[in-house]
Every structure is written in structure tokens, then in C-alpha cells.
Motif scaffolding. Sequence first.
Motif, PDB file in Angstrom:
ATOM      1  N   MET A   1      50.429  47.973  47.665  1.00 56.68           N
ATOM      2  CA  MET A   1      50.677  48.718  46.440  1.00 56.68           C
ATOM      3  C   MET A   1      49.690  48.312  45.363  1.00 56.68           C
ATOM      4  O   MET A   1      49.341  47.138  45.228  1.00 56.68           O
ATOM      5  CB  MET A   1      52.104  48.469  45.941  1.00 56.68           C
ATOM      6  CG  MET A   1      53.204  49.045  46.824  1.00 56.68           C
ATOM      7  SD  MET A   1      54.837  48.692  46.141  1.00 56.68           S
ATOM      8  CE  MET A   1      54.706  49.537  44.550  1.00 56.68           C
ATOM      9  N   LYS A   2      49.233  49.285  44.587  1.00 57.26           N
ATOM     10  CA  LYS A   2      48.298  49.016  43.493  1.00 57.26           C
ATOM     11  C   LYS A   2      49.087  48.684  42.225  1.00 57.26           C
ATOM     12  O   LYS A   2      49.155  49.470  41.280  1.00 57.26           O
ATOM     13  CB  LYS A   2      47.397  50.230  43.279  1.00 57.26           C
ATOM     14  CG  LYS A   2      46.557  50.614  44.479  1.00 57.26           C
ATOM     15  CD  LYS A   2      45.443  49.621  44.732  1.00 57.26           C
ATOM     16  CE  LYS A   2      44.524  50.087  45.844  1.00 57.26           C
ATOM     17  NZ  LYS A   2      43.419  49.149  46.108  1.00 57.26           N
ATOM     18  N   THR A   3      49.667  47.492  42.204  1.00 56.03           N
ATOM     19  CA  THR A   3      50.537  47.112  41.090  1.00 56.03           C
ATOM     20  C   THR A   3      49.769  46.871  39.797  1.00 56.03           C
ATOM     21  O   THR A   3      50.379  46.819  38.729  1.00 56.03           O
ATOM     22  CB  THR A   3      51.330  45.846  41.444  1.00 56.03           C
ATOM     23  OG1 THR A   3      50.403  44.795  41.770  1.00 56.03           O
ATOM     24  CG2 THR A   3      52.249  46.085  42.621  1.00 56.03           C
ATOM     25  N   LEU A   4      48.443  46.720  39.889  1.00 52.66           N
ATOM     26  CA  LEU A   4      47.637  46.436  38.698  1.00 52.66           C
ATOM     27  C   LEU A   4      46.631  47.553  38.414  1.00 52.66           C
ATOM     28  O   LEU A   4      45.625  47.329  37.745  1.00 52.66           O
ATOM     29  CB  LEU A   4      46.904  45.104  38.873  1.00 52.66           C
ATOM     30  CG  LEU A   4      47.796  43.888  39.121  1.00 52.66           C
ATOM     31  CD1 LEU A   4      46.949  42.642  39.307  1.00 52.66           C
ATOM     32  CD2 LEU A   4      48.793  43.688  37.990  1.00 52.66           C
ATOM     33  N   GLU A   5      46.919  48.740  38.888  1.00 55.09           N
ATOM     34  CA  GLU A   5      46.012  49.869  38.678  1.00 55.09           C
ATOM     35  C   GLU A   5      45.813  50.123  37.190  1.00 55.09           C
ATOM     36  O   GLU A   5      46.752  50.060  36.397  1.00 55.09           O
ATOM     37  CB  GLU A   5      46.567  51.118  39.355  1.00 55.09           C
ATOM     38  CG  GLU A   5      45.547  52.231  39.491  1.00 55.09           C
ATOM     39  CD  GLU A   5      46.011  53.315  40.445  1.00 55.09           C
ATOM     40  OE1 GLU A   5      45.160  54.130  40.837  1.00 55.09           O
ATOM     41  OE2 GLU A   5      47.204  53.339  40.796  1.00 55.09           O
ATOM     42  N   ASN A   6      44.555  50.383  36.805  1.00 56.59           N
ATOM     43  CA  ASN A   6      44.159  50.655  35.420  1.00 56.59           C
ATOM     44  C   ASN A   6      44.227  49.424  34.517  1.00 56.59           C
ATOM     45  O   ASN A   6      44.166  49.555  33.290  1.00 56.59           O
ATOM     46  CB  ASN A   6      44.996  51.785  34.813  1.00 56.59           C
ATOM     47  CG  ASN A   6      44.809  53.088  35.552  1.00 56.59           C
ATOM     48  OD1 ASN A   6      43.697  53.429  35.965  1.00 56.59           O
ATOM     49  ND2 ASN A   6      45.898  53.820  35.761  1.00 56.59           N
ATOM     50  N   LYS A   7      44.377  48.241  35.104  1.00 58.07           N
ATOM     51  CA  LYS A   7      44.351  47.001  34.338  1.00 58.07           C
ATOM     52  C   LYS A   7      42.976  46.337  34.483  1.00 58.07           C
ATOM     53  O   LYS A   7      42.304  46.490  35.501  1.00 58.07           O
ATOM     54  CB  LYS A   7      45.418  46.020  34.827  1.00 58.07           C
ATOM     55  CG  LYS A   7      46.839  46.559  34.767  1.00 58.07           C
ATOM     56  CD  LYS A   7      47.292  46.815  33.342  1.00 58.07           C
ATOM     57  CE  LYS A   7      48.752  47.248  33.315  1.00 58.07           C
ATOM     58  NZ  LYS A   7      49.199  47.553  31.914  1.00 58.07           N
ATOM     59  N   THR A   8      42.576  45.608  33.452  1.00 65.62           N
ATOM     60  CA  THR A   8      41.321  44.855  33.484  1.00 65.62           C
ATOM     61  C   THR A   8      41.619  43.377  33.388  1.00 65.62           C
ATOM     62  O   THR A   8      42.388  42.944  32.526  1.00 65.62           O
ATOM     63  CB  THR A   8      40.397  45.274  32.327  1.00 65.62           C
ATOM     64  OG1 THR A   8      40.051  46.657  32.473  1.00 65.62           O
ATOM     65  CG2 THR A   8      39.132  44.441  32.316  1.00 65.62           C
ATOM     66  N   ALA A   9      40.988  42.605  34.271  1.00 66.46           N
ATOM     67  CA  ALA A   9      41.224  41.161  34.319  1.00 66.46           C
ATOM     68  C   ALA A   9      39.928  40.388  34.160  1.00 66.46           C
ATOM     69  O   ALA A   9      38.896  40.765  34.724  1.00 66.46           O
ATOM     70  CB  ALA A   9      41.886  40.788  35.643  1.00 66.46           C
ATOM     71  N   ILE A  10      40.005  39.303  33.418  1.00 63.82           N
ATOM     72  CA  ILE A  10      38.927  38.314  33.344  1.00 63.82           C
ATOM     73  C   ILE A  10      39.395  37.091  34.114  1.00 63.82           C
ATOM     74  O   ILE A  10      40.491  36.578  33.865  1.00 63.82           O
ATOM     75  CB  ILE A  10      38.618  37.917  31.894  1.00 63.82           C
ATOM     76  CG1 ILE A  10      38.065  39.106  31.104  1.00 63.82           C
ATOM     77  CG2 ILE A  10      37.636  36.742  31.851  1.00 63.82           C
ATOM     78  CD1 ILE A  10      37.909  38.824  29.615  1.00 63.82           C
ATOM     79  N   VAL A  11      38.570  36.615  35.039  1.00 62.75           N
ATOM     80  CA  VAL A  11      38.878  35.398  35.786  1.00 62.75           C
ATOM     81  C   VAL A  11      37.756  34.401  35.551  1.00 62.75           C
ATOM     82  O   VAL A  11      36.620  34.616  35.982  1.00 62.75           O
ATOM     83  CB  VAL A  11      39.018  35.670  37.300  1.00 62.75           C
ATOM     84  CG1 VAL A  11      39.359  34.375  38.043  1.00 62.75           C
ATOM     85  CG2 VAL A  11      40.078  36.734  37.557  1.00 62.75           C
ATOM     86  N   THR A  12      38.049  33.319  34.846  1.00 65.25           N
ATOM     87  CA  THR A  12      37.026  32.302  34.638  1.00 65.25           C
ATOM     88  C   THR A  12      36.887  31.469  35.902  1.00 65.25           C
ATOM     89  O   THR A  12      37.845  31.256  36.640  1.00 65.25           O
ATOM     90  CB  THR A  12      37.351  31.396  33.435  1.00 65.25           C
ATOM     91  OG1 THR A  12      38.503  30.592  33.728  1.00 65.25           O
ATOM     92  CG2 THR A  12      37.597  32.217  32.179  1.00 65.25           C
ATOM     93  N   GLY A  13      35.665  31.015  36.157  1.00 65.16           N
ATOM     94  CA  GLY A  13      35.426  30.259  37.387  1.00 65.16           C
ATOM     95  C   GLY A  13      35.746  31.068  38.618  1.00 65.16           C
ATOM     96  O   GLY A  13      36.335  30.564  39.570  1.00 65.16           O
TER      97      GLY A  13
END
Length: 246
Positions: A1-13
Motif C-alpha cells: 500500500m502507498k501509505t505515504l503517497e504525495n508526501k515528501t521526506a528528508i532523510v539525513t545520512g
Amino acid sequence: MKTLENKTAIVTGGSRGIGANICVSLAAAGAKVVVNYARHQQAAESVVAQIIAEGGQAVAAAADVAEAADVKKLFDVAEANFGTVDILVNNAGIVHYKPIELTTDEEFDRVMKVNVNGTFYGLREAAKRLADGGRVINLSSSAVRMMLPTYGPYCASKGAVEQMTRSFAKEMGSRGITVNAVSPGPTETEMFLGNNEAEKIERMRNLSALGRLGKVEDMGPVIVFLASADAGWITGQILPVNGGTA
């Protein structure tokens, strides 16, 4: 399932180890991902290429989280490429294994600068620029509760991350932003395996109730859950993901 569709995430490291798996997992759930790196550009670009090959969206972004201006640039990159920022994963960190007696001022300061200041700069920027209803997930360590020799500065830094997690959760609650931390146990990463002798690695493996070290693949699904709407009633918590190690 695309539970995070249309979301933007920043992942450090996000170029290697746990961070890389977090990036791939978030993208698989539908998020557009900014893969941060400090030195390992090729590794970060490989993560981006994997995400794109699997139908996702991602960009690599150079930044030293120990520098406040660089953390601001991460948000700039995210907004320029994908619009608003919904998820921040403060994953970047360094380890230091040495007795306190033998730790230099410079070594101690570097651990604090990356692990504590880096998280603080991310939280401060998120307070200004994260979308309402967003998610913040910090990376701590189960070592905080394990009373391990040679881990003093590292545990001090992760203890600070846990306390900032709790305080920031109270500060962001009125905007529907949840703030949690994940606390991995000993995990088969290049950083862990490359900085410990075989005897110590085996000892850590035997501490687990499940008789093994963690794998990077154990972490991504937990981060995805905490970033999703399903975790909307969880905030200010420190979640151990350690196979019963501590």
C-alpha cells in the motif's frame, strides 16, 4: 500500500546502512525522498537510482548536518523539487568507541556536533517548515540503556536526542505533527561491523533475545509506520527496535 503517497521526506545520512534502507522503504510507500549525504555521493546517487528504477521519486542532496546552514539547504532542495516537506528523519550520526579518559576534546565535540547539533538543527528547521500533520522521526540507540564501556560520549549524544524528541513532541502537537525516536540495537551496518572486533560483535549478537544482530531491513518498515497516518496517536515515544537486546 502507498501509505505515504504525495508526501515528501528528508532523510539525513541516507546514503548507506540504515539510512539507505529508510530511503528505499519510504519511497516504496509512495514518498518522494531527499537522500542526504555528507561524503558518500556515489552511494547516495545509487540509492536515488534504485528508487527511480522502482518507480519512485528521489534526489540526492549534499549537506553536513553539523552545519545549520547546510540543514536549511536540505529543506530548500526538498521544497524546490517536491513542494512542502512532510517527513523528517534525523538519521545521520557518528560513533565513537573509546574510554572517556582517553577521549579528546575534539573527538567529544565532533560526536556532539553531528549527533546532537545535527538533530537540533533539523528539529529547528522542521518547526518552521514542516507541513501541519507532518512526522519527525529521530534515530537514537539502544546503547543508551546498556551501560557499555567506551560508549560514553555516544550514549550521551543519543540520550540528548531522546530528550529533544520528548520536548519537541509537546511543542509540535498543536499542529498535528508527531515526533518520535527509533532506538535500534546492534545492527549489521558497515559502520558497526567496521568499528568492532569479532569478539565484541559476537557478544552483541548473543545479547539479543532472537540470537542475531539487527539488519538494516528491520528498520525501514518501522519508520514507514511512524511516518504514516496509522501512527497519528503516537508521539513523544522512544521505540526500541533491537530484538530484545535492551
